[in-house]
Design an enzyme around this catalytic site. Structure first.
Site, mmCIF file in Angstrom:
data_model
loop_
_atom_site.group_PDB
_atom_site.id
_atom_site.type_symbol
_atom_site.label_atom_id
_atom_site.label_comp_id
_atom_site.label_asym_id
_atom_site.label_seq_id
_atom_site.Cartn_x
_atom_site.Cartn_y
_atom_site.Cartn_z
ATOM 1 N N SER A 118 -9.332 2.613 3.611
ATOM 2 C CA SER A 118 -8.408 3.245 2.696
ATOM 3 C C SER A 118 -7.592 2.261 1.849
ATOM 4 O O SER A 118 -6.926 2.661 0.909
ATOM 5 C CB SER A 118 -7.451 4.144 3.486
ATOM 6 O OG SER A 118 -6.621 3.408 4.353
ATOM 7 N N LYS A 137 0.837 -1.208 0.000
ATOM 8 C CA LYS A 137 0.000 0.000 0.000
ATOM 9 C C LYS A 137 0.869 1.255 0.000
ATOM 10 O O LYS A 137 1.905 1.294 0.677
ATOM 11 C CB LYS A 137 -0.912 -0.045 1.228
ATOM 12 C CG LYS A 137 -1.946 1.063 1.329
ATOM 13 C CD LYS A 137 -2.815 0.820 2.557
ATOM 14 C CE LYS A 137 -3.777 1.962 2.828
ATOM 15 N NZ LYS A 137 -4.587 1.711 4.046
ATOM 16 N N SER A 174 -9.640 0.515 7.808
ATOM 17 C CA SER A 174 -9.110 0.528 6.441
ATOM 18 C C SER A 174 -8.662 -0.813 5.888
ATOM 19 O O SER A 174 -8.376 -0.917 4.698
ATOM 20 C CB SER A 174 -7.940 1.515 6.360
ATOM 21 O OG SER A 174 -8.404 2.835 6.517
#
Length: 471
Positions: A158, A83, A182
């Site tokens: 997220s 990520k 997230s």
């Protein structure tokens, strides 16, 4: 408005080196010599290219992806992504923001090293909303990350880029992290398994250690409970927190009968939509049929919790704006998106409340622990409603309206971040009328990942999770 052509299902499953393998299965095939690690990386890269024009999940590609040094570990040769809020040496870290020009990372982040110890091959970085603040991976001036089950809808946030790629079959697993939901939110949106570990279960990232209250945990999103269990066991072989009970490798349901407390609506008063309620009530019925005791529970969370968590979120935006030059010399907080700027402005008006907010948030663990009396786990929705259409949570929505929409969506997950307890999002066997996945959330006491994996294996074995390639 989303066009008809955009409202489609997208997946990358095909007859290649990856096939329909999840990570554990692919790693086993590589160990047996049936598939080469380079072949798996090549075919995964082709899968990513096949879906990226529709999903917009990738932030950056590694120039020459190769298996991690040593080529050992549970996931040796398995292709994956990191990520884009976590440093991977040689790739820029952009945090989803247009407020600065990201610089190439000179070294791996501590968690990246732990992740690499499992033997994965990193193909690149996945997209996230700016600084991970939003539960939907959308932007003011760029394409949103789209849900592979229905590209007119959000993939969540997220860790939206990671979830989109895994759900679409481009890679078996991908890195994710969770500061308010997230990992679990995009897992619910995309029909995946998403476990947020206990605070301290994996190596802490640098940002977490600087926070007045550490709310962030790293992990993965996966298509199977087996992959998530294997990740935790692999992470533990690299580093184990001696203050927590070991997890070890959980390989299936234990047969243990559990006591589970469940709720349909959030303790802060937010009610859930029909599809979400159906997912929870169906899970309750399944657990009872399998011999578990399931009873309603109503955690006595401070009614100020939601406002306090929002204030803390605003503090994080304020700290980023104040110290933004650590991200890049050209950082300009005026270029942060509407959500980040709104959180910052709201905090500036309310900063004097910070000591009281932190005290109350830290006390949440007392009320939450009380909710577990007599129960092994708590069951709830992951979100108050199912994955919204693209645009509903866009940072272009005026801040007061946007934050109200977020609070009526993210009504369950933040408590586990504040308290530090582990929780796991699992795909429910039910779905929305148009086929979107729905997630259910199990939360446990600190250190109870084995129990969470136990119930997850139980439910997966009883009714295997729906697959996007069958939609």
């Amino acid at each position: 408005m989303t066009t008809f052509e955009e409202r489609t299902t997208v997946h990358a499953f095909r007859d290649d080196a990856l096939g329909e393998h999840e990570a554990v299965g692919l790693a086993a095939a590589i160990r047996r010599g049936e598939v080469g690690a380079a072949e798996a990386a090549r075919d995964a890269a082709e899968r990513v290219r096949a879906v990226e024009a529709r999903l917009h999940a990738v932030q950056a590609y590694a120039e020459s992806p190769a298996p991690a040094a040593g080529a050992g570990g549970a996931f040796a040769g398995v292709p994956t992504f990191v990520k884009d809020n976590t440093d991977y040496r040689g790739l820029p870290t952009g945090h989803g923001s247009a407020a600065f020009s990201p610089r190439e990372a000179r070294r791996h982040a501590p968690f990246t090293r732990q992740f690499l110890s499992s033997g994965v091959t990193v193909l690149g970085k996945t997209r996230l909303p700016e600084f991970g603040f939003s539960p939907s991976t959308e932007y003011e001036a760029a394409e949103p990350v789209r849900n592979p089950w229905n590209t007119g809808h959000s993939a969540g946030g997220s860790s939206g880029g990671s979830a989109a790629l895994v759900a679409a079959g481009a890679v078996p697993i991908a890195h994710a992290n969770d500061g308010g939901g997230s990992i679990r939110i995009p897992a619910a949106c995309c029909g995946l398994v998403g476990l947020k570990p206990t605070r301290g279960r994996v190596v802490a990232n640098a940002q977490s250690r600087q926070l007045p209250l550490d709310i962030v945990s790293d992990g993965i999103v996966s298509r199977s409970v087996r992959d998530t269990a294997a990740f935790l066991a692999a992470a533990e072989t690299y580093w184990r927190n001696p203050k927590l009970p070991p997890v070890g490798l959980v390989e299936g349901p234990s047969g243990r009968r559990l006591r589970v407390g469940f709720m349909l609506d959030s303790p802060n008063g937010v009610t859930t939509d029909a599809a979400t309620r159906a997912a929870v009530t169906d899970t309750v019925a399944t657990l009872r049929r399998l011999g578990h005791t399931v009873e309603p529970v109503a955690p006595a969370i401070d009614p100020r919790f939601t406002d306090d968590f929002l204030t803390y979120w605003g503090l994080l935006s304020f700290l980023i704006g104040a110290g933004g030059r650590t991200f890049g010399p050209d950082f300009d907080r005026r270029r942060m998106d509407g959500l980040s700027r709104g959180l910052h402005a709201a905090y500036v008006k309310n900063w004097r409340s910070t000591p009281g907010v932190l005290r109350r948030l830290k006390r949440t663990k007392v009320a939450y622990a009380a909710a577990f009396r007599g129960f092994d786990l708590l069951l709830s929705p992951v979100l108050a409603h199912t994955a919204p259409p693209i645009g509903h949570l866009s940072p272009t929505v005026p801040y007061p309206e946007l934050v109200e929409r977020i609070l009526r969506y993210v009504a369950f997950t933040p408590v586990d971040n504040i308290v530090g307890t582990p929780s796991i999002s699992l795909p429910a066997p039910t779905a929305t009328e148009d086929g979107l996945p729905v997630g259910v959330l199990f939360s446990g006491r600190p250190g109870s990942e084995r129990t969470l994996l136990d119930v997850a294996f139980t439910l997966e074995a009883d009714r295997p999770f729906r697959r996007v390639q069958d939609a």
